[in-house]
Design a protein around this motif. Sequence first.
Motif, PDB file in Angstrom:
ATOM      1  N   GLN A  73       0.825  -1.195   0.000  1.00 21.64           N
ATOM      2  CA  GLN A  73       0.000   0.000   0.000  1.00 21.64           C
ATOM      3  C   GLN A  73       0.868   1.257   0.000  1.00 21.64           C
ATOM      4  O   GLN A  73       0.575   2.230  -0.710  1.00 21.64           O
ATOM      5  CB  GLN A  73      -0.947   0.002   1.194  1.00 21.64           C
ATOM      6  N   LEU A  74       1.951   1.253   0.771  1.00 24.04           N
ATOM      7  CA  LEU A  74       2.849   2.409   0.811  1.00 24.04           C
ATOM      8  C   LEU A  74       3.463   2.669  -0.562  1.00 24.04           C
ATOM      9  O   LEU A  74       3.514   3.820  -1.020  1.00 24.04           O
ATOM     10  CB  LEU A  74       3.941   2.198   1.864  1.00 24.04           C
ATOM     11  N   ALA A  75       3.918   1.626  -1.220  1.00 20.37           N
ATOM     12  CA  ALA A  75       4.471   1.780  -2.566  1.00 20.37           C
ATOM     13  C   ALA A  75       3.418   2.361  -3.508  1.00 20.37           C
ATOM     14  O   ALA A  75       3.711   3.251  -4.314  1.00 20.37           O
ATOM     15  CB  ALA A  75       4.983   0.437  -3.085  1.00 20.37           C
ATOM     16  N   TYR A  76       2.187   1.887  -3.387  1.00 23.21           N
ATOM     17  CA  TYR A  76       1.096   2.404  -4.212  1.00 23.21           C
ATOM     18  C   TYR A  76       0.872   3.891  -3.940  1.00 23.21           C
ATOM     19  O   TYR A  76       0.782   4.701  -4.873  1.00 23.21           O
ATOM     20  CB  TYR A  76      -0.182   1.621  -3.934  1.00 23.21           C
ATOM     21  N   LEU A  77       0.782   4.269  -2.670  1.00 27.22           N
ATOM     22  CA  LEU A  77       0.513   5.662  -2.310  1.00 27.22           C
ATOM     23  C   LEU A  77       1.604   6.603  -2.806  1.00 27.22           C
ATOM     24  O   LEU A  77       1.339   7.760  -3.127  1.00 27.22           O
ATOM     25  CB  LEU A  77       0.353   5.804  -0.799  1.00 27.22           C
ATOM     26  N   LEU A  78       2.827   6.117  -2.864  1.00 26.82           N
ATOM     27  CA  LEU A  78       3.963   6.944  -3.289  1.00 26.82           C
ATOM     28  C   LEU A  78       4.314   6.738  -4.754  1.00 26.82           C
ATOM     29  O   LEU A  78       5.329   7.251  -5.232  1.00 26.82           O
ATOM     30  CB  LEU A  78       5.170   6.657  -2.389  1.00 26.82           C
ATOM     31  N   ASP A  79       3.480   5.963  -5.470  1.00 29.32           N
ATOM     32  CA  ASP A  79       3.677   5.694  -6.903  1.00 29.32           C
ATOM     33  C   ASP A  79       5.063   5.112  -7.173  1.00 29.32           C
ATOM     34  O   ASP A  79       5.797   5.565  -8.055  1.00 29.32           O
ATOM     35  CB  ASP A  79       3.447   6.961  -7.723  1.00 29.32           C
ATOM     36  N   ILE A  80       5.411   4.117  -6.384  1.00 29.53           N
ATOM     37  CA  ILE A  80       6.674   3.395  -6.552  1.00 29.53           C
ATOM     38  C   ILE A  80       6.360   2.024  -7.137  1.00 29.53           C
ATOM     39  O   ILE A  80       5.512   1.300  -6.609  1.00 29.53           O
ATOM     40  CB  ILE A  80       7.415   3.266  -5.206  1.00 29.53           C
ATOM     41  N   ASP A  81       7.034   1.689  -8.207  1.00 26.34           N
ATOM     42  CA  ASP A  81       6.893   0.358  -8.805  1.00 26.34           C
ATOM     43  C   ASP A  81       7.714  -0.599  -7.944  1.00 26.34           C
ATOM     44  O   ASP A  81       8.937  -0.676  -8.079  1.00 26.34           O
ATOM     45  CB  ASP A  81       7.405   0.383 -10.247  1.00 26.34           C
ATOM     46  N   LEU A  82       7.048  -1.294  -7.051  1.00 20.78           N
ATOM     47  CA  LEU A  82       7.747  -2.129  -6.077  1.00 20.78           C
ATOM     48  C   LEU A  82       8.490  -3.281  -6.753  1.00 20.78           C
ATOM     49  O   LEU A  82       9.603  -3.619  -6.338  1.00 20.78           O
ATOM     50  CB  LEU A  82       6.761  -2.653  -5.024  1.00 20.78           C
ATOM     51  N   THR A  83       7.908  -3.842  -7.787  1.00 24.04           N
ATOM     52  CA  THR A  83       8.603  -4.907  -8.518  1.00 24.04           C
ATOM     53  C   THR A  83       9.934  -4.399  -9.044  1.00 24.04           C
ATOM     54  O   THR A  83      10.983  -5.039  -8.854  1.00 24.04           O
ATOM     55  CB  THR A  83       7.733  -5.436  -9.678  1.00 24.04           C
ATOM     56  N   GLN A  84       9.921  -3.238  -9.700  1.00 28.08           N
ATOM     57  CA  GLN A  84      11.149  -2.676 -10.248  1.00 28.08           C
ATOM     58  C   GLN A  84      12.110  -2.274  -9.145  1.00 28.08           C
ATOM     59  O   GLN A  84      13.321  -2.479  -9.263  1.00 28.08           O
ATOM     60  CB  GLN A  84      10.849  -1.476 -11.150  1.00 28.08           C
ATOM     61  N   ALA A  85      11.584  -1.729  -8.054  1.00 28.02           N
ATOM     62  CA  ALA A  85      12.444  -1.336  -6.937  1.00 28.02           C
ATOM     63  C   ALA A  85      13.175  -2.544  -6.360  1.00 28.02           C
ATOM     64  O   ALA A  85      14.366  -2.466  -6.039  1.00 28.02           O
ATOM     65  CB  ALA A  85      11.613  -0.642  -5.855  1.00 28.02           C
ATOM     66  N   ILE A  86      12.479  -3.663  -6.249  1.00 29.72           N
ATOM     67  CA  ILE A  86      13.099  -4.888  -5.733  1.00 29.72           C
ATOM     68  C   ILE A  86      14.175  -5.382  -6.690  1.00 29.72           C
ATOM     69  O   ILE A  86      15.295  -5.726  -6.267  1.00 29.72           O
ATOM     70  CB  ILE A  86      12.036  -5.976  -5.481  1.00 29.72           C
ATOM     71  N   LEU A  87      13.862  -5.384  -7.977  1.00 39.19           N
ATOM     72  CA  LEU A  87      14.847  -5.827  -8.973  1.00 39.19           C
ATOM     73  C   LEU A  87      16.067  -4.909  -8.980  1.00 39.19           C
ATOM     74  O   LEU A  87      17.210  -5.387  -9.046  1.00 39.19           O
ATOM     75  CB  LEU A  87      14.207  -5.889 -10.355  1.00 39.19           C
ATOM     76  N   ASP A  88      15.833  -3.597  -8.896  1.00 43.47           N
ATOM     77  CA  ASP A  88      16.948  -2.642  -8.855  1.00 43.47           C
ATOM     78  C   ASP A  88      17.818  -2.864  -7.619  1.00 43.47           C
ATOM     79  O   ASP A  88      19.048  -2.832  -7.706  1.00 43.47           O
ATOM     80  CB  ASP A  88      16.423  -1.202  -8.862  1.00 43.47           C
ATOM     81  N   LYS A  89      17.184  -3.079  -6.480  1.00 45.12           N
ATOM     82  CA  LYS A  89      17.938  -3.287  -5.244  1.00 45.12           C
ATOM     83  C   LYS A  89      18.728  -4.594  -5.275  1.00 45.12           C
ATOM     84  O   LYS A  89      19.869  -4.655  -4.780  1.00 45.12           O
ATOM     85  CB  LYS A  89      16.988  -3.264  -4.036  1.00 45.12           C
ATOM     86  N   LEU A  90      18.140  -5.630  -5.867  1.00 43.37           N
ATOM     87  CA  LEU A  90      18.883  -6.884  -6.011  1.00 43.37           C
ATOM     88  C   LEU A  90      20.126  -6.688  -6.866  1.00 43.37           C
ATOM     89  O   LEU A  90      21.190  -7.229  -6.553  1.00 43.37           O
ATOM     90  CB  LEU A  90      17.989  -7.974  -6.605  1.00 43.37           C
ATOM     91  N   LYS A  91      20.014  -5.912  -7.938  1.00 37.40           N
ATOM     92  CA  LYS A  91      21.179  -5.639  -8.786  1.00 37.40           C
ATOM     93  C   LYS A  91      22.257  -4.930  -7.983  1.00 37.40           C
ATOM     94  O   LYS A  91      23.431  -5.284  -8.059  1.00 37.40           O
ATOM     95  CB  LYS A  91      20.773  -4.788  -9.991  1.00 37.40           C
ATOM     96  N   VAL A  92      21.868  -3.928  -7.215  1.00 36.42           N
ATOM     97  CA  VAL A  92      22.830  -3.215  -6.364  1.00 36.42           C
ATOM     98  C   VAL A  92      23.499  -4.198  -5.405  1.00 36.42           C
ATOM     99  O   VAL A  92      24.722  -4.192  -5.228  1.00 36.42           O
ATOM    100  CB  VAL A  92      22.132  -2.082  -5.580  1.00 36.42           C
ATOM    101  N   ASN A  93      22.704  -5.057  -4.795  1.00 39.67           N
ATOM    102  CA  ASN A  93      23.251  -6.002  -3.816  1.00 39.67           C
ATOM    103  C   ASN A  93      24.143  -7.053  -4.456  1.00 39.67           C
ATOM    104  O   ASN A  93      25.130  -7.485  -3.849  1.00 39.67           O
ATOM    105  CB  ASN A  93      22.126  -6.663  -3.028  1.00 39.67           C
ATOM    106  N   TYR A  94      23.836  -7.492  -5.674  1.00 45.88           N
ATOM    107  CA  TYR A  94      24.713  -8.441  -6.362  1.00 45.88           C
ATOM    108  C   TYR A  94      26.096  -7.852  -6.593  1.00 45.88           C
ATOM    109  O   TYR A  94      27.100  -8.552  -6.525  1.00 45.88           O
ATOM    110  CB  TYR A  94      24.107  -8.851  -7.712  1.00 45.88           C
ATOM    111  N   ASP A  95      26.114  -6.556  -6.895  1.00 48.50           N
ATOM    112  CA  ASP A  95      27.391  -5.899  -7.206  1.00 48.50           C
ATOM    113  C   ASP A  95      28.115  -5.391  -5.970  1.00 48.50           C
ATOM    114  O   ASP A  95      29.197  -4.817  -6.067  1.00 48.50           O
ATOM    115  CB  ASP A  95      27.134  -4.718  -8.162  1.00 48.50           C
ATOM    116  N   ARG A  96      27.527  -5.613  -4.822  1.00 48.16           N
ATOM    117  CA  ARG A  96      28.051  -5.094  -3.566  1.00 48.16           C
ATOM    118  C   ARG A  96      28.995  -6.091  -2.898  1.00 48.16           C
ATOM    119  O   ARG A  96      28.771  -7.298  -2.960  1.00 48.16           O
ATOM    120  CB  ARG A  96      26.855  -4.830  -2.664  1.00 48.16           C
ATOM    121  N   THR A  97      29.999  -5.586  -2.250  1.00 48.32           N
ATOM    122  CA  THR A  97      30.892  -6.429  -1.465  1.00 48.32           C
ATOM    123  C   THR A  97      30.408  -6.384  -0.026  1.00 48.32           C
ATOM    124  O   THR A  97      30.246  -5.318   0.567  1.00 48.32           O
ATOM    125  CB  THR A  97      32.335  -5.913  -1.544  1.00 48.32           C
ATOM    126  N   TRP A  98      30.176  -7.571   0.538  1.00 50.60           N
ATOM    127  CA  TRP A  98      29.651  -7.642   1.905  1.00 50.60           C
ATOM    128  C   TRP A  98      30.770  -7.845   2.886  1.00 50.60           C
ATOM    129  O   TRP A  98      31.726  -8.487   2.697  1.00 50.60           O
ATOM    130  CB  TRP A  98      28.643  -8.796   2.020  1.00 50.60           C
TER     131      TRP A  98
END
Length: 98
Positions: A73-98
């Motif tokens: 609901q929060l993503a909807y209210l803020l007009d955030i494409d949650l699917t894309q946000a999750i995919l984008d964050k996964l890409k960032v995390n794949y390229d990240r050194t932990w």
Amino acid sequence: MTIDELTRVINEFVTAKGWYADETKFPQTPRNIATSVVIEAAELLEHFQFGDNPVDKAALAGELADVANYLFQLAYLLDIDLTQAILDKLKVNYDRTW
């Protein structure tokens, strides 16, 4: 069911309850919904308060659902494409050194 479909069902529920109405006692503002995400996440933690394994998995599933409902609901209210946000964050995390 996709995230968008789930969000539509959630919005149908919120609308049916009258919570999107101007005169509601439960305003569905981004701030209020973000607060609700944190409150529900805390309730999720209660299931692990005294051990690593939840005693009542059905109740735990309900808390997970509460968190997801508010998050979608929060993503909807803020007009955030949650699917894309999750995919984008996964890409960032794949390229990240932990």
